[in-house]
Design an enzyme around this catalytic site. Structure first.
Site, PDB file in Angstrom:
ATOM      1  N   CYS A  20      94.187  57.849  20.391  1.00  0.00           N
ATOM      2  CA  CYS A  20      93.204  57.487  19.376  1.00  0.00           C
ATOM      3  C   CYS A  20      93.431  58.233  18.060  1.00  0.00           C
ATOM      4  O   CYS A  20      94.173  59.190  18.007  1.00  0.00           O
ATOM      5  CB  CYS A  20      91.805  57.882  19.818  1.00  0.00           C
ATOM      6  N   GLY A  46      96.179  53.864  17.083  1.00  0.00           N
ATOM      7  CA  GLY A  46      95.415  53.030  18.014  1.00  0.00           C
ATOM      8  C   GLY A  46      95.118  51.683  17.401  1.00  0.00           C
ATOM      9  O   GLY A  46      94.509  51.618  16.337  1.00  0.00           O
ATOM     10  N   ASN A 123      90.029  62.156  20.485  1.00  0.00           N
ATOM     11  CA  ASN A 123      91.450  61.902  20.705  1.00  0.00           C
ATOM     12  C   ASN A 123      91.930  62.887  21.761  1.00  0.00           C
ATOM     13  O   ASN A 123      91.815  64.100  21.575  1.00  0.00           O
ATOM     14  CB  ASN A 123      92.231  62.098  19.395  1.00  0.00           C
ATOM     15  N   GLY A 124      92.485  62.361  22.855  1.00  0.00           N
ATOM     16  CA  GLY A 124      92.962  63.224  23.927  1.00  0.00           C
ATOM     17  C   GLY A 124      92.557  62.675  25.276  1.00  0.00           C
ATOM     18  O   GLY A 124      92.338  61.474  25.421  1.00  0.00           O
ATOM     19  N   TYR A 264     107.409  61.184  17.472  1.00  0.00           N
ATOM     20  CA  TYR A 264     107.124  59.761  17.307  1.00  0.00           C
ATOM     21  C   TYR A 264     105.705  59.414  16.826  1.00  0.00           C
ATOM     22  O   TYR A 264     105.545  58.583  15.948  1.00  0.00           O
ATOM     23  CB  TYR A 264     107.392  59.043  18.633  1.00  0.00           C
ATOM     24  N   SER A 305     111.194  53.258  14.224  1.00  0.00           N
ATOM     25  CA  SER A 305     111.006  54.549  14.886  1.00  0.00           C
ATOM     26  C   SER A 305     112.187  55.508  14.738  1.00  0.00           C
ATOM     27  O   SER A 305     112.000  56.721  14.739  1.00  0.00           O
ATOM     28  CB  SER A 305     110.700  54.323  16.363  1.00  0.00           C
TER      29      SER A 305
END
Ligand code: SF4
Length: 481
Positions: A20, A46, A123-124, A264, A305
């Site tokens: 997130c 997200g 977030n996590g 990334y 990427s």
């Protein structure tokens, strides 16, 4: 357990996804436009759903829905911004790793108690969420979703109800395990909270007429603001219209910053814990060129990427860099692919080679990471069809061999191409002439943060906090926070 790529994008759908993004704003102006701009800036963290909660006239209003930020919050909403009026608010974009994809699991989560309303963006991943959920249920606390964030909210709400706001935060943090970087509203007060190991990034800053908390520092640039600093691991900060106030910092003998943020997840224009992401990726590419040189004519990135690592590889090796693969930026984000054959054609829709840059050439193909390997295999096939004489795959991070329990959708070992294989096995499987992955030491040196202060669990299978059924590296005693 779902091991399918949840994002069916034929290139990026093969990458792991972060859980997130979180944002929060408080100031002397309407919070809503700042929250929208912040969420749009962090869309890469997200894409499944988005939500905003703001405080106005003694209540917290929430709007959330499935889709990208601009799909959930349209221009029409912007014109009617008073629906989410108020000068304080939080926002969230989600990519589910814990809990199902249902509407009930979309953040921010909201609950009311004797202090008014509490809302949270997280977030996590809370590693002891199931255990806490059972304990709370036995005490009569109801749950509406399967999300670990709701468990965190209920834990906080219960503690705040019983002990007051600051003591409540402190007690809740003592019971929570795992990764959490959060923006939290208690009534009209805004807090930033980061877990004691600092798995996920969290920064505070100033923007125009208010103070901001966000997952990444690039938000401050986009808002024409300034980063003040990273939230320290274990720190609770209250943001007020007059500035931030550090409330407490839990003991944190060692950190476990996620190495994948640098490889990334994070935007290259962000700075996390004082380390710039873009330059880290350049260093990773340079390290890769030193560890795995190649006799080649051209270095080509997997777009988008692999770009920075490919540039680093080219700079270090002296081999020419080229954009030999063109990504269709307007291809549909989601593309349903019922079988492997149609997956390949979907990839062709998204990616096309430039013949003159590839035909008859020895190509170094660089990506930041390989998780499942299917996409890399197909890209090599595309390059060979375009006439590449040799394809040497170089990967700007080490082999991923173990699941993540801290907010990333890598949950089972059988989804990794590297499970039980050597580097050479992988090269043969994807059809490369040679293959090389950055070493763990090379990765750590490139990030420039000490190995013991990073989480590298998905590379080693050893975890910085105890996780059921997995090896514990003893990086941090839970009792210490
Ligand atoms: S296990 Fe890997 S992806 Fe998960 S937090 Fe650690 S380094 Fe990041």
């Amino acid at each position: 357990m779902d091991i399918q790529p949840q994002n069916s994008d034929p290139i990026d759908g093969q990458k792991p996804n972060d859980h997130c993004a979180v944002v929060g704003f408080i100031g002397r102006t309407t919070a809503y436009p700042y929250l929208i701009a912040s969420l749009r800036t962090l869309q890469h963290r997200g894409q499944e759903s988005a939500g905003i909660a703001t405080y106005h006239d003694e209540i917290i209003s929430v709007k959330k829905g499935m889709g990208l930020v601009h799909e959930v919050f349209t221009d029409r909403d912007m014109e009617r911004g008073s629906i989410l009026g108020g000068e304080v608010g939080i926002g969230h974009t989600r990519y589910s790793t814990s809990g199902s994809k249902g509407l009930e699991n979309i953040g921010p989560f909201l609950v009311s108690n004797s202090y008014g309303y509490i809302a949270i963006s997280h977030n996590g991943e809370i590693t002891n969420a199931n255990q806490l959920r059972e304990q709370l249920k036995r005490r009569g606390v109801p749950f509406l979703s399967s999300s670990d964030t709701e468990v965190m909210l209920m834990e906080l709400s219960t503690e705040i109800n019983n002990h007051g706001i600051i003591a409540g935060f402190r007690n809740a943090v003592n019971r929570l395990r795992g990764a959490y970087s959060c923006a939290i509203m208690v009534g009209d007060r805004l807090f930033a909270l980061r877990d004691p190991m600092g798995f996920r990034p969290l920064v505070i800053g100033y923007a125009n007429e208010g103070y901001v908390v966000a997952s990444e520092s690039c938000v401050m640039d986009i808002l024409n603001g300034e980063k003040i600093r990273d939230v320290r691991p274990g720190e609770l900060i209250e943001l007020t219209p007059d500035g931030p106030k550090s409330i407490f910092v839990m003991p944190s003998r060692q950190t476990a910053h996620c190495m994948f943020e640098y490889v990334y997840f994070a935007r290259p224009d962000s700075v996390i814990d004082d380390v710039e992401v873009f330059q880290t990726r350049i260093r990773l590419g340079r390290t890769l060129a030193r560890e795995f040189p190649a006799e080649a004519d051209v270095v080509i990135p997997v777009p988008d990427s692999g770009r920075a690592q490919a540039l680093g590889y080219a700079l270090e090796s002296g081999i020419r860099y080229s954009e030999g693969l063109i990504k269709n930026r307007f291809s549909e984000r989601t593309f349903i692919m019922p079988n492997q054959k149609s997956r390949l054609s979907a990839l062709k829709l998204k990616l096309n080679p430039i013949g003159s840059e590839i035909e008859g050439k020895r190509v170094v193909l660089v990506d930041d990471s390989i998780v499942r390997g299917n996409t890399m295999k197909h890209i090599i096939a595309i390059l060979r069809k375009a006439g590449a004489k040799e394809v040497h795959v170089r990967v700007g991070s080490p082999m991923i061999i173990a699941p993540c329990y801290f907010g990333v959708d890598m949950k089972t070992k059988d989804q990794f191409i590297a499970t039980g294989k050597t580097m050479e096995d992988i090269g043969n499987e994807i059809g490369a002439d040679s293959i090389g992955y950055t070493s763990i030491d090379g990765l750590v040196k490139s990030i420039t943060i000490e190995k013991n202060s990073l989480c590298i669990s998905c590379l080693t299978g050893e975890y910085p906090v105890p996780v059921g059924g997995e090896k514990y590296s003893g990086q941090q005693e839970l009792e210490s926070f």
